[in-house]
Design a protein around this motif. Structure first.
Motif, PDB file in Angstrom:
ATOM      1  N   UNK A 155      -3.964 -17.269  -4.375  1.00 33.28           N
ATOM      2  CA  UNK A 155      -2.816 -16.527  -4.882  1.00 33.28           C
ATOM      3  C   UNK A 155      -3.025 -15.029  -4.796  1.00 33.28           C
ATOM      4  N   UNK A 156      -4.224 -14.575  -5.173  1.00 32.57           N
ATOM      5  CA  UNK A 156      -4.491 -13.140  -5.195  1.00 32.57           C
ATOM      6  C   UNK A 156      -4.523 -12.532  -3.802  1.00 32.57           C
ATOM      7  N   UNK A 157      -5.007 -13.280  -2.817  1.00 35.29           N
ATOM      8  CA  UNK A 157      -5.178 -12.723  -1.470  1.00 35.29           C
ATOM      9  C   UNK A 157      -4.037 -13.149  -0.555  1.00 35.29           C
ATOM     10  N   UNK A 158      -3.914 -14.438  -0.301  1.00 34.27           N
ATOM     11  CA  UNK A 158      -2.942 -14.908   0.685  1.00 34.27           C
ATOM     12  C   UNK A 158      -1.500 -14.666   0.251  1.00 34.27           C
ATOM     13  N   UNK A 159      -1.197 -15.017  -1.004  1.00 33.40           N
ATOM     14  CA  UNK A 159       0.172 -14.836  -1.461  1.00 33.40           C
ATOM     15  C   UNK A 159       0.543 -13.369  -1.568  1.00 33.40           C
ATOM     16  N   UNK A 160      -0.405 -12.522  -1.928  1.00 35.05           N
ATOM     17  CA  UNK A 160      -0.104 -11.093  -1.996  1.00 35.05           C
ATOM     18  C   UNK A 160       0.008 -10.475  -0.603  1.00 35.05           C
ATOM     19  N   UNK A 161      -0.766 -10.953   0.344  1.00 34.29           N
ATOM     20  CA  UNK A 161      -0.591 -10.496   1.719  1.00 34.29           C
ATOM     21  C   UNK A 161       0.796 -10.876   2.219  1.00 34.29           C
ATOM     22  N   UNK A 162       1.191 -12.112   1.945  1.00 34.16           N
ATOM     23  CA  UNK A 162       2.503 -12.582   2.401  1.00 34.16           C
ATOM     24  C   UNK A 162       3.641 -11.876   1.669  1.00 34.16           C
ATOM     25  N   UNK A 163       3.566 -11.837   0.336  1.00 33.50           N
ATOM     26  CA  UNK A 163       4.685 -11.330  -0.451  1.00 33.50           C
ATOM     27  C   UNK A 163       4.730  -9.812  -0.507  1.00 33.50           C
ATOM     28  N   UNK A 164       3.592  -9.175  -0.714  1.00 34.80           N
ATOM     29  CA  UNK A 164       3.585  -7.737  -0.908  1.00 34.80           C
ATOM     30  C   UNK A 164       3.285  -6.965   0.374  1.00 34.80           C
ATOM     31  N   UNK A 165       2.128  -7.226   1.000  1.00 35.21           N
ATOM     32  CA  UNK A 165       1.773  -6.437   2.185  1.00 35.21           C
ATOM     33  C   UNK A 165       2.788  -6.638   3.300  1.00 35.21           C
ATOM     34  N   UNK A 166       3.173  -7.888   3.554  1.00 35.92           N
ATOM     35  CA  UNK A 166       4.136  -8.156   4.624  1.00 35.92           C
ATOM     36  C   UNK A 166       5.575  -8.101   4.116  1.00 35.92           C
ATOM     37  N   UNK A 167       5.915  -9.014   3.190  1.00 31.34           N
ATOM     38  CA  UNK A 167       7.311  -9.141   2.767  1.00 31.34           C
ATOM     39  C   UNK A 167       7.862  -7.880   2.136  1.00 31.34           C
ATOM     40  N   UNK A 168       7.130  -7.315   1.192  1.00 29.34           N
ATOM     41  CA  UNK A 168       7.592  -6.112   0.505  1.00 29.34           C
ATOM     42  C   UNK A 168       7.714  -4.947   1.472  1.00 29.34           C
ATOM     43  N   UNK A 169       6.741  -4.816   2.387  1.00 25.38           N
ATOM     44  CA  UNK A 169       6.801  -3.723   3.359  1.00 25.38           C
ATOM     45  C   UNK A 169       8.025  -3.849   4.257  1.00 25.38           C
ATOM     46  N   UNK A 170       8.292  -5.059   4.743  1.00 27.19           N
ATOM     47  CA  UNK A 170       9.447  -5.265   5.627  1.00 27.19           C
ATOM     48  C   UNK A 170      10.753  -5.004   4.886  1.00 27.19           C
ATOM     49  N   UNK A 171      10.879  -5.563   3.682  1.00 29.89           N
ATOM     50  CA  UNK A 171      12.121  -5.389   2.914  1.00 29.89           C
ATOM     51  C   UNK A 171      12.347  -3.923   2.575  1.00 29.89           C
ATOM     52  N   UNK A 172      11.301  -3.238   2.102  1.00 36.37           N
ATOM     53  CA  UNK A 172      11.455  -1.822   1.780  1.00 36.37           C
ATOM     54  C   UNK A 172      11.769  -0.997   3.021  1.00 36.37           C
ATOM     55  N   UNK A 173      11.157  -1.338   4.139  1.00 36.88           N
ATOM     56  CA  UNK A 173      11.427  -0.598   5.378  1.00 36.88           C
ATOM     57  C   UNK A 173      12.894  -0.726   5.768  1.00 36.88           C
ATOM     58  N   UNK A 174      13.443  -1.935   5.678  1.00 34.55           N
ATOM     59  CA  UNK A 174      14.857  -2.149   6.008  1.00 34.55           C
ATOM     60  C   UNK A 174      15.755  -1.419   5.016  1.00 34.55           C
ATOM     61  N   UNK A 175      15.467  -1.554   3.720  1.00 28.32           N
ATOM     62  CA  UNK A 175      16.311  -0.910   2.709  1.00 28.32           C
ATOM     63  C   UNK A 175      16.257   0.607   2.826  1.00 28.32           C
ATOM     64  N   UNK A 176      15.096   1.158   3.127  1.00 27.41           N
ATOM     65  CA  UNK A 176      14.985   2.600   3.279  1.00 27.41           C
ATOM     66  C   UNK A 176      15.741   3.095   4.505  1.00 27.41           C
TER      67      UNK A 176
END
Length: 268
Positions: A155-176
């Motif tokens: 959860x700490x590594x894989x899920x955060x890579x998926x949700x935050x490093x990848x998902x959050x970065x992509x979503x924020x990039x699009x919204x910005x």
């Protein structure tokens, strides 16, 4: 070889050292999750025909996971700097970054995660446990503590890579791009919209594993959105304010409470 840095202590255009650390850690965490998976879903695995011998299947799954996470990490690291997602601790360790680390960089997120985990347990056992008898809490409580502990790293590594490093970065990039933001970090409105979107996606990503052991009902969705959604929102906030490592530490502490400590007190 690292890309050229503009000044001493600055992150390179692509931080290869961090890439390899995340990739190796994600594969190791995936391997650490397997004892818990085999313990919880032993009957399902033994009843269904396997496409290949189990050791070969595990090796193939780990290789596939490595390829998938290599792509997720690469995209995430490429976009993280563009949307203001920092990794202050890793930047200081590997690149001698002069950016000051957040105060209580380790203990603060760990404490936040412990609080969120305790709150999640309270919500679950108060509002949902008696109405969701198929939730595998008893099966998890019967497993050895070391299996439950190793699963926390996933959860700490894989899920955060998926949700935050990848998902959050992509979503924020699009919204910005849509909002035409030019600031180094996402503003509050863009952040909270993105954080809510990622929280919804985070909950939906847990549905396939939940469907293995219980039917998907409105009550189950309410439980997942209230507990997993809360975890995602808090980790997203920590990632935005204190860096990705803070989200990982908080997620680890939350899983430690939910999967290691919690089942020790709720066995029936």
């Amino acid at each position: 070889m690292e890309s050229t840095r503009s000044s001493p202590g600055a992150l390179p255009r692509f931080p290869w050292k961090i890439f390899w650390v995340f990739l190796i850690a994600s594969v190791a965490a995936m391997a650490g999750l397997l004892p818990l998976v085999f313990g919880l879903y032993r009957k399902i695995i033994s009843n269904g025909p396997l496409p290949m011998p189990l050791p070969v299947l595990i090796a193939v799954q780990l290789m596939e996971s490595a390829l998938l996470f290599a792509a997720l990490i690469a995209v995430g690291l490429f976009l993280a700097g563009k949307v203001g997602i920092a990794m202050p601790l890793l930047a200081r360790w590997f690149y001698r970054s002069q950016r000051p680390a957040p105060k209580n960089a380790v203990l603060g997120p760990l404490f936040s995660g412990l609080v969120v985990g305790a709150l999640g347990l309270l919500i679950f056992y108060t509002c949902f446990r008696s109405h969701l008898p198929d939730w595998p809490v008893a099966a998890e409580a019967a497993l050895p503590i070391w299996k439950r502990f190793l699963a926390c790293f996933y959860g700490a590594i894989n899920e955060e890579i998926l949700a935050r490093l990848f998902g959050f970065s992509v979503v924020l990039w699009v919204l910005r791009k849509i909002a035409r933001e030019k600031t180094p970090q996402a503003g509050p409105i863009v952040f909270w919209i993105g954080n809510a979107i990622v929280a919804v996606l985070f909950v939906l990503a847990h549905l396939p594993s939940a469907r293995i052991v219980m039917p998907i009902t409105p009550l189950l969705l309410a439980a997942l959105f209230s507990i997993n959604g809360l975890v995602s929102l808090v980790c997203g906030y920590l990632c935005w304010r204190r860096g990705l490592e803070a989200a990982m530490l908080a997620h680890f502490a939350t899983d430690l409470v939910v999967h290691v400590i919690g089942p020790m007190f709720f066995r029936s």
